[in-house]
Design a protein around this motif. Structure first.
Motif, PDB file in Angstrom:
ATOM      1  N   TYR A   1      -4.717  10.302   5.489  1.00 23.84           N
ATOM      2  CA  TYR A   1      -4.588  10.568   4.059  1.00 23.84           C
ATOM      3  C   TYR A   1      -5.907  10.319   3.336  1.00 23.84           C
ATOM      4  CZ  TYR A   1       0.419  10.390   5.069  1.00 23.84           C
ATOM      5  OH  TYR A   1       1.671  10.627   5.578  1.00 23.84           O
ATOM      6  N   GLN A   2      -6.173  11.138   2.312  1.00 27.64           N
ATOM      7  CA  GLN A   2      -7.400  10.953   1.537  1.00 27.64           C
ATOM      8  C   GLN A   2      -7.172  10.159   0.261  1.00 27.64           C
ATOM      9  OE1 GLN A   2      -8.772  14.317  -1.086  1.00 27.64           O
ATOM     10  NE2 GLN A   2      -7.696  15.560   0.424  1.00 27.64           N
ATOM     11  N   THR A   3      -5.932   9.969  -0.141  1.00 30.53           N
ATOM     12  CA  THR A   3      -5.607   9.177  -1.328  1.00 30.53           C
ATOM     13  C   THR A   3      -4.615   8.080  -0.956  1.00 30.53           C
ATOM     14  OG1 THR A   3      -5.967  11.033  -2.837  1.00 30.53           O
ATOM     15  CG2 THR A   3      -4.618   9.231  -3.648  1.00 30.53           C
ATOM     16  N   PHE A   4      -4.863   6.877  -1.452  1.00 27.92           N
ATOM     17  CA  PHE A   4      -3.967   5.759  -1.189  1.00 27.92           C
ATOM     18  C   PHE A   4      -4.058   4.772  -2.351  1.00 27.92           C
ATOM     19  CE2 PHE A   4      -8.045   4.266   0.087  1.00 27.92           C
ATOM     20  CZ  PHE A   4      -8.037   2.879   0.002  1.00 27.92           C
TER      21      PHE A   4
ATOM     22  N   VAL B   1      -4.512  -0.392  -7.598  1.00 29.09           N
ATOM     23  CA  VAL B   1      -5.760   0.355  -7.482  1.00 29.09           C
ATOM     24  C   VAL B   1      -5.485   1.637  -6.706  1.00 29.09           C
ATOM     25  CG1 VAL B   1      -8.109   0.384  -6.564  1.00 29.09           C
ATOM     26  CG2 VAL B   1      -7.190  -1.724  -7.554  1.00 29.09           C
ATOM     27  N   ILE B   2      -5.721   2.777  -7.350  1.00 26.72           N
ATOM     28  CA  ILE B   2      -5.503   4.088  -6.727  1.00 26.72           C
ATOM     29  C   ILE B   2      -6.861   4.663  -6.338  1.00 26.72           C
ATOM     30  CG2 ILE B   2      -4.563   6.406  -7.050  1.00 26.72           C
ATOM     31  CD1 ILE B   2      -2.729   5.214  -9.206  1.00 26.72           C
ATOM     32  N   SER B   3      -7.030   4.985  -5.066  1.00 21.98           N
ATOM     33  CA  SER B   3      -8.333   5.409  -4.542  1.00 21.98           C
ATOM     34  C   SER B   3      -8.239   6.750  -3.829  1.00 21.98           C
ATOM     35  CB  SER B   3      -8.883   4.365  -3.558  1.00 21.98           C
ATOM     36  OG  SER B   3      -8.952   3.086  -4.160  1.00 21.98           O
ATOM     37  N   THR B   4      -9.305   7.536  -3.947  1.00 23.25           N
ATOM     38  CA  THR B   4      -9.442   8.803  -3.230  1.00 23.25           C
ATOM     39  C   THR B   4     -10.800   8.825  -2.537  1.00 23.25           C
ATOM     40  OG1 THR B   4      -8.036  10.010  -4.785  1.00 23.25           O
ATOM     41  CG2 THR B   4      -9.523  11.318  -3.425  1.00 23.25           C
ATOM     42  N   PHE B   5     -10.808   9.148  -1.258  1.00 25.44           N
ATOM     43  CA  PHE B   5     -12.053   9.240  -0.500  1.00 25.44           C
ATOM     44  C   PHE B   5     -12.663  10.624  -0.701  1.00 25.44           C
ATOM     45  CE2 PHE B   5     -10.847   5.927   2.956  1.00 25.44           C
ATOM     46  CZ  PHE B   5     -11.087   4.924   2.037  1.00 25.44           C
TER      47      PHE B   5
ATOM     48  N   SER C   1       0.849  -1.199   0.000  1.00 24.24           N
ATOM     49  CA  SER C   1       0.000   0.000   0.000  1.00 24.24           C
ATOM     50  C   SER C   1       0.879   1.242   0.000  1.00 24.24           C
ATOM     51  CB  SER C   1      -0.934   0.021   1.214  1.00 24.24           C
ATOM     52  OG  SER C   1      -0.184   0.037   2.419  1.00 24.24           O
ATOM     53  N   PHE C   2       0.302   2.332  -0.469  1.00 23.75           N
ATOM     54  CA  PHE C   2       1.035   3.602  -0.533  1.00 23.75           C
ATOM     55  C   PHE C   2       0.066   4.723  -0.175  1.00 23.75           C
ATOM     56  CE2 PHE C   2       2.391   7.383  -2.969  1.00 23.75           C
ATOM     57  CZ  PHE C   2       3.640   7.569  -2.405  1.00 23.75           C
ATOM     58  N   LEU C   3       0.474   5.603   0.734  1.00 23.01           N
ATOM     59  CA  LEU C   3      -0.362   6.710   1.196  1.00 23.01           C
ATOM     60  C   LEU C   3       0.076   8.005   0.540  1.00 23.01           C
ATOM     61  CD1 LEU C   3      -0.361   5.843   5.013  1.00 23.01           C
ATOM     62  CD2 LEU C   3      -2.161   5.328   3.352  1.00 23.01           C
TER      63      LEU C   3
ATOM     64  N   ALA D   1      -4.472  -1.200   9.259  1.00 20.64           N
ATOM     65  CA  ALA D   1      -4.572   0.091   9.965  1.00 20.64           C
ATOM     66  C   ALA D   1      -4.041   1.261   9.149  1.00 20.64           C
ATOM     67  CB  ALA D   1      -3.856   0.011  11.315  1.00 20.64           C
ATOM     68  N   LEU D   2      -4.511   1.398   7.924  1.00 19.41           N
ATOM     69  CA  LEU D   2      -4.110   2.544   7.109  1.00 19.41           C
ATOM     70  C   LEU D   2      -4.822   3.795   7.623  1.00 19.41           C
ATOM     71  CD1 LEU D   2      -4.274   1.006   3.511  1.00 19.41           C
ATOM     72  CD2 LEU D   2      -2.412   0.938   5.171  1.00 19.41           C
ATOM     73  N   PRO D   3      -4.072   4.862   7.934  1.00 18.77           N
ATOM     74  CA  PRO D   3      -4.690   6.097   8.449  1.00 18.77           C
ATOM     75  C   PRO D   3      -5.330   6.897   7.312  1.00 18.77           C
ATOM     76  CG  PRO D   3      -2.317   6.362   8.286  1.00 18.77           C
ATOM     77  CD  PRO D   3      -2.602   4.951   7.884  1.00 18.77           C
TER      78      PRO D   3
END
Length: 281
Positions: A133-136, A190-194, A121-123, A231-233
């Motif tokens: 973070y809002q993108t991971f 998979v690149i995601s943004t909340f 994973s990457f934050l 536990a990704l912040p």
């Protein structure tokens, strides 16, 4: 005297009623805002592709596109808030109905064994610098082992999030993609943004792998298998406002000497005159 006391009491009662009336209407807007915040839906936007096909420049473009997207995955059919284990017929049938990306016949998964070998994973993007973070992104390597000469399989994955150890909620379905044997050249990212509805908290990730054309999960990988998904912040955009540093500017007024020091002596004379006046008083 009694009349005066009654009048005074009446005035106080009337004033108290007015204060209570104003307080009630002052609280109502706050109550409305709180209720609205509680109804915010969890919306996110994700894009996926083979990692080998994503350059750093393309990754930045994908992240920018996520943030500018007007339609979240939860409304476009790429995601929903279903709990893992419930029926996802709509999502699965959509992925299975897509045209095959290979002309080679895909054999039944009972003739093949699948495994998600690893995941990372990457934050990215923490504008308010609070550690959330809002993108991971999540990258995973799926492998297939065949009992025949066919070491290819067409698959897709469903990704889930668990907030602070809670239930697994579906947040993205990948497109179909090919995997071959145990090579890592088919890693999928998979690149995601909340966008909204995700509190500032710690989220675990789970990946379920499916073979196109067949029902049932063929492989899974989660935070129980790797700390990279544990536990990704994370938080959505409304909790991640840009940090603005306020710099206090102090204006210093400096008295400069002019030719011959005339301004200096003028100021000194004025101060002396003021002191003489003060003494006389």
């Amino acid at each position: 005297m009694l009349i005066k006391n009654n009048a005074a009491q009446s005035v106080r009662t009337s004033t108290l009623k007015k204060i209570m009336f104003l307080m009630t209407f002052s609280i109502l807007p706050l109550t409305h805002v709180t209720a609205s915040e509680l109804k915010v839906e969890p919306y996110s936007v994700s894009q996926g592709a083979l990692k080998k096909n994503i350059t750093e420049q393309q990754r930045k473009i994908m992240i920018g596109a996520n943030k500018l997207a007007e339609l979240p995955d939860q409304l476009s059919g790429k995601a929903n808030t279903h709990i893992r284990g419930t029926t996802l017929n709509k999502t699965e049938s959509t992925a299975q109905a897509k045209s095959s990306i290979t002309t080679q016949k895909v054999s039944n998964h009972y003739d093949q064994d699948f495994e998600i070998y690893s995941a990372t994973s990457f934050l990215q993007d923490d504008y308010d610098r609070d550690g959330y973070y809002q993108t991971f992104s999540v990258t995973f390597d799926a492998d297939v082992y065949s009992y025949s000469e066919n070491h290819l399989a067409e698959v897709y994955a469903l990704l889930y999030l668990s907030k602070n150890g809670g239930a697994w909620q579906h947040y993205f379905t990948t497109d179909n993609f090919l995997i071959e044997g145990d090579t890592d050249a088919d890693e999928y990212e998979v690149i995601s943004t909340f966008m909204s509805g995700y509190d500032s908290d710690h989220y675990d990730v789970l990946i379920d792998l499916y073979q196109v054309g067949y029902e049932g999960i063929v492989a899974s990988f989660s935070a129980d298998d790797s700390n990279a998904l544990y536990a990704l912040p994370l938080e959505s955009a409304e909790y991640d406002q840009a940090y603005v540093e306020v710099i206090e500017v102090v204006e210093v007024i400096e008295v400069r000497q002019t030719h011959g020091g005339s301004l200096y002596w003028l100021v000194l004379i004025l101060l002396s005159s003021l002191l003489v006046r003060v003494k006389r008083h």
